[in-house]
Design a protein around this motif. Structure first.
Motif, PDB file in Angstrom:
ATOM      1  N   ALA A  20    -130.759 -43.506 -60.426  1.00  0.00           N
ATOM      2  CA  ALA A  20    -130.331 -42.722 -61.962  1.00  0.00           C
ATOM      3  C   ALA A  20    -129.200 -43.359 -63.056  1.00  0.00           C
ATOM      4  CB  ALA A  20    -129.942 -41.478 -60.961  1.00  0.00           C
ATOM      5  N   THR A  21    -128.926 -44.860 -62.255  1.00  0.00           N
ATOM      6  CA  THR A  21    -127.977 -45.212 -62.709  1.00  0.00           C
ATOM      7  C   THR A  21    -127.856 -44.888 -63.934  1.00  0.00           C
ATOM      8  OG1 THR A  21    -126.991 -46.483 -60.419  1.00  0.00           O
ATOM      9  CG2 THR A  21    -126.379 -47.615 -62.580  1.00  0.00           C
TER      10      THR A  21
ATOM     11  N   CYS B  96    -132.374 -39.557 -47.561  1.00  0.00           N
ATOM     12  CA  CYS B  96    -131.227 -41.432 -48.305  1.00  0.00           C
ATOM     13  C   CYS B  96    -131.628 -42.452 -48.959  1.00  0.00           C
ATOM     14  CB  CYS B  96    -130.398 -41.343 -47.634  1.00  0.00           C
ATOM     15  SG  CYS B  96    -129.040 -40.535 -46.746  1.00  0.00           S
ATOM     16  N   ILE B  97    -131.316 -42.309 -50.959  1.00  0.00           N
ATOM     17  CA  ILE B  97    -132.429 -43.638 -50.943  1.00  0.00           C
ATOM     18  C   ILE B  97    -131.919 -44.136 -50.740  1.00  0.00           C
ATOM     19  CG2 ILE B  97    -131.013 -43.224 -53.410  1.00  0.00           C
ATOM     20  CD1 ILE B  97    -133.678 -42.979 -54.605  1.00  0.00           C
TER      21      ILE B  97
ATOM     22  N   THR C 109    -122.409 -37.063 -57.233  1.00  0.00           N
ATOM     23  CA  THR C 109    -123.076 -38.475 -58.077  1.00  0.00           C
ATOM     24  C   THR C 109    -124.407 -38.530 -57.096  1.00  0.00           C
ATOM     25  OG1 THR C 109    -122.249 -39.467 -55.377  1.00  0.00           O
ATOM     26  CG2 THR C 109    -120.496 -39.153 -57.530  1.00  0.00           C
ATOM     27  N   PRO C 110    -125.607 -39.632 -57.437  1.00  0.00           N
ATOM     28  CA  PRO C 110    -126.465 -39.494 -57.090  1.00  0.00           C
ATOM     29  C   PRO C 110    -127.024 -39.928 -54.964  1.00  0.00           C
ATOM     30  CG  PRO C 110    -126.212 -41.568 -58.119  1.00  0.00           C
ATOM     31  CD  PRO C 110    -125.202 -41.036 -58.000  1.00  0.00           C
ATOM     32  N   THR C 111    -125.277 -39.734 -54.393  1.00  0.00           N
ATOM     33  CA  THR C 111    -125.537 -38.980 -53.218  1.00  0.00           C
ATOM     34  C   THR C 111    -125.152 -38.469 -52.452  1.00  0.00           C
ATOM     35  OG1 THR C 111    -123.140 -39.864 -53.065  1.00  0.00           O
ATOM     36  CG2 THR C 111    -124.910 -41.915 -52.610  1.00  0.00           C
ATOM     37  N   GLY C 112    -124.937 -37.339 -53.634  1.00  0.00           N
ATOM     38  CA  GLY C 112    -124.237 -35.233 -53.397  1.00  0.00           C
ATOM     39  C   GLY C 112    -123.194 -35.427 -53.795  1.00  0.00           C
TER      40      GLY C 112
END
Length: 544
Positions: A111-112, A238-239, A520-523
């Motif tokens: 998603a960056t 986790c991506i 953020t993408p990590t939650g």
């Protein structure tokens, strides 16, 4: 004897680092157990058809073919290859293919945004980028194609899937390239393998450099405490663009010869179906997702083989470990770490069932931690302090910004930016960030500690405590709440803080109810975005 946790020779002497790499692990399993499952890949979003399964022999062959394809494109030892993909078999093959070609992998989140993607590709000096075409409404490959003319060092665009822009090549074409001799490209344990770009809650992401050895120590921080081995099946949602996906979905299974179950998208029902079908034994999840699993399992129970559930990345709500234990029959183990050092602490099998809500665990043998005050001296038991760590997990520095990394060191210790206190059992509990303090008229309010208290209200689904500008005090305390049903009243939240016997003034001065928190993408909650929004609205409203 006092161990010098900065002595890299000692790391080797103790077996915390090694001369071998993950490629040697791959060769071992491919030779000794060629038919054992290495990777299972389920597709919900990025493809159709049956699950893809690779044996260890098949994975080794695919990695060699991927490396040959990269070499045919001119990728050489030390070259950077960026990857913007999700959790799928191609990610595993690409990472190991890059290693086999001597290249360095540069992962970042799917998603960056385009601006940060261009910055990462430029700053890392990537000569090639491998991405998906379109996923989750994001035109990933098209965005990269549009910036290539501004990135003269980016010689190759490689796309997974059928949507290949003009001038790019398909990932499958790498796997059909003629085989080449890769012997002289074989990396060593101290060589850089990964430059992981942090998601970043403020400013530009930093490129964190890791060698095969730092990643080896980080992987062991998961596999050793859990006692994982070839009979295990590991999984994580986790991506792969973050360290959680790399460590717990890619490297840890490879290290111990276990199977890895990937899924390109996460849904709680789907994970439990995969756990039942493939016998998943160990998994790493964020706390919010664990409650989803609890709800799904209670609604439609599945048989499972889970023996270990580890969680971290965000605070663990009170009651969650107990709910999970009552539902699945195994405790939740907490873990704390960072992109810079992977898992540093993990709770133990002998800890109480609910301990994960009270502690982030004890440090692994090859990592050391200390808590210091503003004067740099270690704080007394029971006192909060700035968390500093050192040891075999610690990264090599920041790509293109070693002066920034040097500034993050204090007498050889890495300053994490976290505030913590000792838990009374040899471990620690993260209670906030050194930058996550609200200065309320000289009273420094630890936001995360207040959030822990507020989560006890069943009407609070999620909460972020942030500072709002105030002319006299500097800042006041705002509780930004995503409600579960009817929202709580401000007076209820204030009473919770007072009943917890926290310092007067820690209670929220105002309640803000929202539908969702920016993340953020990590939650991790993007508190800077919340603070900027509050400040802008305060300024627009003018003086009262």
């Amino acid at each position: 004897m006092v161990t010098n946790f900065q002595d890299r020779a000692l790391f080797r002497e103790r077996g915390w680092w090694r001369d071998a790499t993950f490629l040697d692990d791959l060769d071992r399993w491919a030779r000794d157990t060629p038919d054992r499952t290495a990777v299972v890949s389920r597709f919900w979003e990025t493809g159709d058809g049956p699950d893809v399964t690779l044996s260890y022999a098949g994975l080794a062959d695919a990695a060699r073919r991927c490396a040959s394809g990269l070499v045919a494109l001119g990728v050489g030892p030390g070259d950077r290859v960026a990857m913007q993909v999700v959790n799928q078999w191609q990610a595993t093959v690409l990472a190991l293919g890059c290693a086999s070609a001597g290249a360095v992998v540069v992962p970042y989140f799917i998603a960056t945004g385009a601006a940060d993607t261009e910055w990462i590709l430029r700053e890392s000096g990537a000569c090639a980028v491998v991405s998906l075409g379109t996923v989750r409404g994001l035109e990933v490959a098209a965005a990269i194609a549009g910036m290539r003319e501004r990135l003269p060092g980016l010689r190759h665009q490689i796309v997974v899937g059928d949507e290949v822009p003009e001038g790019a090549v398909g990932f499958e074409s790498l796997l059909s390239a003629p085989a080449v001799d890769l012997g002289d490209r074989r990396p060593a344990g101290d060589d850089v393998f990964q430059i992981m770009y942090t998601s970043g809650t403020t400013g530009r992401p930093k490129g964190v450099r890791h060698s095969f050895n730092t990643l080896y120590a980080m992987s062991r921080s998961y596999t050793d405490p859990l006692g994982l081995g070839p009979d295990d099946v590991l999984s994580t949602p986790c991506i792969i663009g973050g360290q959680g996906g790399w460590l717990y979905g890619l490297l840890s299974p490879l290290l111990v010869g276990a199977a890895s179950v990937w899924s390109d998208a996460y849904r709680p029902a789907d994970f439990l179906d995969l756990a039942e079908r493939y016998g998943i034994t160990a998994a790493y999840f964020t706390p919010a997702v664990l409650d989803q699993l609890v709800e799904e399992q209670r609604e439609r129970p599945r048989r499972h083989a889970l023996r270990h559930m580890v969680t971290g990345s965000t605070p663990i709500p009170p009651g969650l470990p107990g709910r999970f234990y009552a539902t699945f029959g195994l405790p939740v183990r907490s873990l704390w770490g960072m992109t810079e050092n992977g898992g540093v602490t993990i709770s133990g099998a002998d800890d109480p069932v609910d301990w994960a809500a009270h502690s982030d665990g004890r440090p692994v043998e090859w990592m050391q931690m200390r808590l210091v005050g503003e004067d740099g001296a270690e704080v007394a038991d029971g006192e909060p302090g700035r968390l500093e760590v050192r040891g075999a997990n610690l990264c090599l520095g920041y790509e293109g910004a070693d002066e920034v990394f040097a500034a993050a060191l204090h007498d050889g210790w890495f300053v994490t930016g976290d505030l913590a206190r000792r838990d009374g059992r040899g471990g620690l509990k993260i209670i906030g960030r050194t930058k996550d303090m609200i200065n309320k008229g000289g009273l420094h309010v630890p936001a995360v500690a207040v959030e822990e208290i507020l989560r006890a209200d069943p009407r609070v689904a999620e909460v972020a405590v942030v500072g709002e500008p105030e002319p006299l005090l500097g800042e006041t305390v705002v509780a930004v709440v995503v409600p579960h049903g009817e929202p709580p009243a401000l007076e209820d939240l204030q009473r919770l803080v007072r009943e917890a016997r926290m310092t007067p003034g820690y209670e929220p001065d105002r309640l803000e109810v929202v539908a969702e928190l920016p993340k953020t993408p990590t939650g991790k909650v993007r508190k800077r975005a919340l603070e900027e929004d509050l400040a802008a609205r305060k300024a627009a409203a003018g003086p009262r």
